[in-house]
Design an enzyme around this catalytic site. Structure first.
Site, PDB file in Angstrom:
ATOM      1  N   ASP A 130      25.082  35.276  -2.177  1.00 18.88           N
ATOM      2  CA  ASP A 130      24.166  36.002  -3.046  1.00 18.88           C
ATOM      3  C   ASP A 130      24.092  35.193  -4.346  1.00 18.88           C
ATOM      4  OD1 ASP A 130      22.700  38.226  -4.217  1.00 18.88           O
ATOM      5  OD2 ASP A 130      24.555  38.664  -5.297  1.00 18.88           O
ATOM      6  N   ASP A 161      22.614  36.365  -7.867  1.00 19.59           N
ATOM      7  CA  ASP A 161      22.920  37.100  -9.098  1.00 19.59           C
ATOM      8  C   ASP A 161      24.257  37.826  -8.965  1.00 19.59           C
ATOM      9  OD1 ASP A 161      20.407  36.439 -10.274  1.00 19.59           O
ATOM     10  OD2 ASP A 161      19.453  38.039  -9.154  1.00 19.59           O
ATOM     11  N   GLY A 208      21.671  44.131  -7.231  1.00 16.31           N
ATOM     12  CA  GLY A 208      21.330  43.769  -5.856  1.00 16.31           C
ATOM     13  C   GLY A 208      20.097  44.473  -5.301  1.00 16.31           C
ATOM     14  N   ARG A 243      13.109  44.552  -6.968  1.00 18.13           N
ATOM     15  CA  ARG A 243      12.406  44.846  -8.224  1.00 18.13           C
ATOM     16  C   ARG A 243      11.717  46.210  -8.174  1.00 18.13           C
ATOM     17  NH1 ARG A 243       8.261  40.314  -9.839  1.00 18.13           N
ATOM     18  NH2 ARG A 243      10.075  39.079  -9.215  1.00 18.13           N
ATOM     19  N   SER A 277      16.132  38.151  -5.082  1.00 16.21           N
ATOM     20  CA  SER A 277      15.279  37.793  -6.221  1.00 16.21           C
ATOM     21  C   SER A 277      14.124  36.880  -5.847  1.00 16.21           C
ATOM     22  CB  SER A 277      16.113  37.114  -7.301  1.00 16.21           C
ATOM     23  OG  SER A 277      15.262  36.661  -8.341  1.00 16.21           O
ATOM     24  N   ASP A 337      28.145  40.672  -4.489  1.00 20.19           N
ATOM     25  CA  ASP A 337      28.754  41.441  -5.580  1.00 20.19           C
ATOM     26  C   ASP A 337      28.202  42.865  -5.657  1.00 20.19           C
ATOM     27  OD1 ASP A 337      26.170  40.622  -6.560  1.00 20.19           O
ATOM     28  OD2 ASP A 337      26.834  41.323  -8.525  1.00 20.19           O
TER      29      ASP A 337
HETATM   30  C1  BG6 Z   1      18.821  40.736  -7.291  1.00 18.53           C
HETATM   31  C2  BG6 Z   1      19.362  41.346  -8.559  1.00 18.53           C
HETATM   32  O1  BG6 Z   1      19.457  39.534  -7.029  1.00 18.53           O
HETATM   33  O2  BG6 Z   1      17.428  40.504  -7.400  1.00 18.53           O
HETATM   34  C3  BG6 Z   1      18.584  42.594  -8.901  1.00 18.53           C
HETATM   35  O3  BG6 Z   1      20.731  41.666  -8.389  1.00 18.53           O
HETATM   36  C4  BG6 Z   1      17.098  42.258  -8.975  1.00 18.53           C
HETATM   37  O4  BG6 Z   1      19.031  43.115 -10.133  1.00 18.53           O
HETATM   38  C5  BG6 Z   1      16.645  41.645  -7.662  1.00 18.53           C
HETATM   39  O5  BG6 Z   1      16.338  43.424  -9.227  1.00 18.53           O
HETATM   40  C6  BG6 Z   1      15.180  41.261  -7.660  1.00 18.53           C
HETATM   41  O6  BG6 Z   1      15.002  40.225  -8.581  1.00 18.53           O
HETATM   42  P1  BG6 Z   1      13.615  39.686  -9.085  1.00 18.53           P
HETATM   43  O7  BG6 Z   1      13.991  38.406  -9.820  1.00 18.53           O
HETATM   44  O8  BG6 Z   1      12.775  39.399  -7.892  1.00 18.53           O
HETATM   45  O9  BG6 Z   1      13.009  40.705  -9.965  1.00 18.53           O
HETATM   46 MG    MG Z   2      24.147  40.158  -6.609  1.00 25.48          MG
END
Ligand code: BG6
Ligand code: MG
Length: 224
Positions: free
Chosen positions: A12, A14, A49, A52, A119, A173
């Protein structure tokens, strides 16, 4: 669990490789303030995790029904703009302690390494960290139809590596991520507090605490 010959680790992003949770928090907080919706640092923990869209739904809570789809899309784009402003500040120094060493050790041992992140900013973050090239596969929020806790992003990464899911370990995490990896039939390594990652097969406080020998020995012996 039966004996497992681990051939790949899917990390992962973030919270495992880098800590962007603070930037996500500040961006969501700015949006929440603009919308007059209460949102605290503690509330932000629920978004770890989480995709969005789901993050926005959790943030709006009972206020969600006030908004039309177009407004939700606009808010997600606005938050992402604030988030990307923060990403401009990220450098190699923002790698979490132990992350680079873990990746290098895995590669030295001939184990493939991939990213499996929810993300849609994954590419941007990896570029800022200067580590895009070291991964054998990168699976991000654009690859998976269903967000974590569905296993899609990890299954996609395993497919890209051409390695069976059962031979992959996932490092996570977040609770949603641990559930996703379990659902994918993978060995799960949790980093963080028990209440978040306690369901993982192996749990460590931080990325730097991951004991690779312990994981490889235990899985090879079927002792998980
Ligand atoms: C995850 C984060 O990796 O990605 C979340 O832990 C986040 O907090 C998610 O909302 C989506 O990310 P992004 O960058 O596409 O908005
Ligand atoms: Mg994470």
């Amino acid at each position: 669990m039966h004996m497992v010959d681990l051939q790949a680790f899917i990390l992962d992003l973030d919270g495992v490789v880098t800590d962007t949770a603070e930037y996500h928090f500040r961006a969501w907080k700015r949006l929440a303030d603009e919308e007059g919706v209460p949102f605290t640092r503690e509330d932000n923990e629920q978004l770890r995790g989480v995709s969005r869209r789901r993050s926005l739904e959790i943030l709006l809570g009972e206020h969600l029904s006030r908004y039309e789809e177009a407004q939700l899309l606009e808010m997600m784009a606005r938050k992402n703009g604030y988030y990307q402003e923060f990403l401009g500040q990220i450098t190699e120094d923002d790698l979490l302690p132990g992350a680079r060493a873990l990746i290098d050790t895995l590669k030295e041992r001939g184990i493939k390494v991939a990213i499996g992140s929810a993300s849609r900013n994954t590419q941007l973050v990896l570029d800022r960290l200067g580590i895009t090239q070291i991964f054998d596969a990168i699976a991000d929020g654009h690859c998976a139809a269903r967000a974590k806790p569905a296993p899609d992003v990890f299954v996609w990464a395993a497919g890209r590596l051409d390695i069976y899911a059962q031979h992959c370990a996932v490092v996570e995490d977040a609770q949603a991520g641990v559930q996703a990896a379990l659902a994918g039939g993978m060995v799960v390594v949790g980093v963080g507090p028990e209440e978040r990652v306690g369901e993982a097969h192996f749990c460590y406080a931080t990325t730097a605490d991951i004991d690779l020998d312990e994981i490889l020995t235990a899985t090879a012996a079927g002792d998980v």
